[in-house]
Scaffold this motif. Structure first.
Motif, PDB file in Angstrom:
ATOM      1  N   LEU A 232       1.010  -1.193  -0.076  1.00 56.19           N
ATOM      2  CA  LEU A 232       0.010  -0.014  -0.073  1.00 56.19           C
ATOM      3  C   LEU A 232       0.906   1.233   0.028  1.00 56.19           C
ATOM      4  N   LYS A 233       0.382   2.353  -0.656  1.00 53.30           N
ATOM      5  CA  LYS A 233       1.115   3.435  -0.864  1.00 53.30           C
ATOM      6  C   LYS A 233       0.164   4.588  -0.244  1.00 53.30           C
ATOM      7  N   PRO A 234       0.766   5.815   0.175  1.00 53.47           N
ATOM      8  CA  PRO A 234      -0.371   7.002   0.825  1.00 53.47           C
ATOM      9  C   PRO A 234      -1.174   7.259  -0.499  1.00 53.47           C
ATOM     10  N   GLU A 235      -1.172   7.256  -1.895  1.00 55.81           N
ATOM     11  CA  GLU A 235      -1.797   7.523  -2.580  1.00 55.81           C
ATOM     12  C   GLU A 235      -3.018   6.642  -2.775  1.00 55.81           C
ATOM     13  N   ASP A 236      -3.174   5.494  -1.971  1.00 58.57           N
ATOM     14  CA  ASP A 236      -4.092   4.425  -1.914  1.00 58.57           C
ATOM     15  C   ASP A 236      -4.997   5.054  -0.930  1.00 58.57           C
ATOM     16  N   THR A 237      -4.823   6.040   0.082  1.00 55.66           N
ATOM     17  CA  THR A 237      -5.764   6.436   0.954  1.00 55.66           C
ATOM     18  C   THR A 237      -6.824   7.203   0.157  1.00 55.66           C
ATOM     19  N   ALA A 238      -7.984   6.561   0.717  1.00 49.97           N
ATOM     20  CA  ALA A 238      -9.607   6.963   0.311  1.00 49.97           C
ATOM     21  C   ALA A 238     -10.524   6.008   1.091  1.00 49.97           C
ATOM     22  N   VAL A 239     -11.743   6.428   0.748  1.00 56.04           N
ATOM     23  CA  VAL A 239     -12.883   5.635   1.073  1.00 56.04           C
ATOM     24  C   VAL A 239     -13.125   4.602   0.074  1.00 56.04           C
ATOM     25  N   TYR A 240     -13.150   3.586   0.399  1.00 55.72           N
ATOM     26  CA  TYR A 240     -13.361   2.557  -0.570  1.00 55.72           C
ATOM     27  C   TYR A 240     -14.841   2.117  -0.523  1.00 55.72           C
ATOM     28  N   TYR A 241     -15.426   1.912  -1.733  1.00 55.85           N
ATOM     29  CA  TYR A 241     -16.936   1.551  -1.722  1.00 55.85           C
ATOM     30  C   TYR A 241     -17.121   0.081  -2.521  1.00 55.85           C
ATOM     31  N   CYS A 242     -17.867  -0.495  -1.852  1.00 53.90           N
ATOM     32  CA  CYS A 242     -18.202  -1.853  -2.727  1.00 53.90           C
ATOM     33  C   CYS A 242     -19.398  -1.535  -3.514  1.00 53.90           C
ATOM     34  N   THR A 243     -19.574  -2.442  -4.678  1.00 55.22           N
ATOM     35  CA  THR A 243     -20.436  -2.192  -5.596  1.00 55.22           C
ATOM     36  C   THR A 243     -21.112  -3.693  -5.754  1.00 55.22           C
ATOM     37  N   TYR A 244     -22.479  -3.601  -6.283  1.00 55.96           N
ATOM     38  CA  TYR A 244     -23.257  -4.794  -6.743  1.00 55.96           C
ATOM     39  C   TYR A 244     -23.854  -4.156  -8.282  1.00 55.96           C
ATOM     40  N   SER A 245     -23.701  -5.056  -9.055  1.00 51.97           N
ATOM     41  CA  SER A 245     -24.673  -4.647 -10.345  1.00 51.97           C
ATOM     42  C   SER A 245     -24.934  -5.901 -11.092  1.00 51.97           C
ATOM     43  N   ASP A 246     -26.417  -5.839 -11.242  1.00 54.57           N
ATOM     44  CA  ASP A 246     -27.057  -6.612 -12.296  1.00 54.57           C
ATOM     45  C   ASP A 246     -27.638  -5.721 -13.357  1.00 54.57           C
ATOM     46  N   HIS A 247     -28.946  -5.745 -13.366  1.00 57.75           N
ATOM     47  CA  HIS A 247     -29.738  -4.666 -14.071  1.00 57.75           C
ATOM     48  C   HIS A 247     -29.791  -3.485 -13.230  1.00 57.75           C
ATOM     49  N   ARG A 248     -29.347  -3.559 -11.836  1.00 55.48           N
ATOM     50  CA  ARG A 248     -29.542  -2.603 -10.760  1.00 55.48           C
ATOM     51  C   ARG A 248     -28.170  -2.437 -10.514  1.00 55.48           C
ATOM     52  N   ASN A 249     -27.924  -1.207  -9.767  1.00 61.99           N
ATOM     53  CA  ASN A 249     -26.666  -0.778  -9.048  1.00 61.99           C
ATOM     54  C   ASN A 249     -26.904  -0.517  -7.885  1.00 61.99           C
ATOM     55  N   PHE A 250     -26.055  -0.953  -6.943  1.00 60.61           N
ATOM     56  CA  PHE A 250     -25.969  -0.554  -5.469  1.00 60.61           C
ATOM     57  C   PHE A 250     -24.664  -0.291  -4.801  1.00 60.61           C
ATOM     58  N   TRP A 251     -24.374   0.488  -3.883  1.00 62.83           N
ATOM     59  CA  TRP A 251     -23.280   0.895  -3.233  1.00 62.83           C
ATOM     60  C   TRP A 251     -23.143   0.570  -1.739  1.00 62.83           C
ATOM     61  N   GLY A 252     -22.202   0.180  -1.341  1.00 62.62           N
ATOM     62  CA  GLY A 252     -22.054   0.278   0.191  1.00 62.62           C
ATOM     63  C   GLY A 252     -21.692   1.366   0.921  1.00 62.62           C
ATOM     64  N   GLN A 253     -21.820   1.525   2.030  1.00 56.66           N
ATOM     65  CA  GLN A 253     -21.547   2.928   2.898  1.00 56.66           C
ATOM     66  C   GLN A 253     -20.155   3.456   2.780  1.00 56.66           C
ATOM     67  N   GLY A 254     -19.228   2.378   2.451  1.00 62.08           N
ATOM     68  CA  GLY A 254     -17.742   3.006   2.338  1.00 62.08           C
ATOM     69  C   GLY A 254     -17.034   2.648   3.598  1.00 62.08           C
ATOM     70  N   THR A 255     -15.748   2.418   3.205  1.00 59.42           N
ATOM     71  CA  THR A 255     -14.834   1.952   4.412  1.00 59.42           C
ATOM     72  C   THR A 255     -13.439   2.797   4.281  1.00 59.42           C
ATOM     73  N   GLN A 256     -12.966   3.586   5.313  1.00 62.49           N
ATOM     74  CA  GLN A 256     -11.708   4.383   5.125  1.00 62.49           C
ATOM     75  C   GLN A 256     -10.434   3.547   5.140  1.00 62.49           C
ATOM     76  N   VAL A 257      -9.681   3.711   4.354  1.00 65.39           N
ATOM     77  CA  VAL A 257      -8.547   3.250   4.515  1.00 65.39           C
ATOM     78  C   VAL A 257      -7.365   4.332   4.198  1.00 65.39           C
ATOM     79  N   THR A 258      -6.477   4.184   5.136  1.00 68.79           N
ATOM     80  CA  THR A 258      -5.553   5.444   5.370  1.00 68.79           C
ATOM     81  C   THR A 258      -4.139   4.702   5.560  1.00 68.79           C
ATOM     82  N   VAL A 259      -3.337   5.164   4.745  1.00 71.31           N
ATOM     83  CA  VAL A 259      -1.922   4.826   4.493  1.00 71.31           C
ATOM     84  C   VAL A 259      -1.043   5.720   4.928  1.00 71.31           C
ATOM     85  N   SER A 260      -0.420   5.646   5.923  1.00 69.19           N
ATOM     86  CA  SER A 260       0.491   6.794   6.451  1.00 69.19           C
ATOM     87  C   SER A 260       1.516   6.121   7.566  1.00 69.19           C
ATOM     88  N   SER A 261       2.576   6.838   7.749  1.00 67.70           N
ATOM     89  CA  SER A 261       3.626   6.671   8.439  1.00 67.70           C
ATOM     90  C   SER A 261       3.401   7.461   9.776  1.00 67.70           C
TER      91      SER A 261
END
Length: 114
Positions: free
Chosen positions: A85-114
């Motif tokens: 992992l790199k500092p530039e990977d820091t973000a909120v990560y969202y899960c998605t599900y798609s069929d003929h519909r699209n859904f998103w998760g609430q997001g989970t924070q990933v922080t890469v820092s020393s």
């Protein structure tokens, strides 16, 4: 409707690893695609990786060779193993599900820092 519950985010040092999980529940159709997007502060939401029920995988160039997406179809769960992992990977990560519909998760924070 489909509900997505994410887990596994957190704080990690550069070069470290994290594993994200996302479980889907509700009305699930075969042939779906699940995956992960991420959004850093002040930036747009970008693709990280997706995987179809049949196992077709797509990665963003920025994570190829470092991240691995997988899924357990029996449990309607998708995983994202993130290594080197790199500092530039820091973000909120969202899960998605798609069929003929699209859904998103609430997001989970990933922080890469020393």
């Amino acid at each position: 409707q489909v509900q997505l519950v994410e887990s596994g985010g957190g704080l990690v040092q550069p070069g470290g690893s994290l594993r994200l999980s996302c479980a889907a529940s509700g009305v699930i159709f075969s042939g779906n695609v699940m995956g992960w997007y991420r959004q850093a502060p002040g930036k747009q939401r970008d693709l990280v990786a997706t995987i179809s029920a049949g196992g077709y995988i797509n990665y963003a160039d920025s994570v190829k060779g470092r991240f691995t997406i997988s899924r357990d179809n029996a449990k309607n769960t998708v995983f994202l193993q993130m290594n080197s992992l790199k500092p530039e990977d820091t973000a909120v990560y969202y899960c998605t599900y798609s069929d003929h519909r699209n859904f998103w998760g609430q997001g989970t924070q990933v922080t890469v820092s020393s």
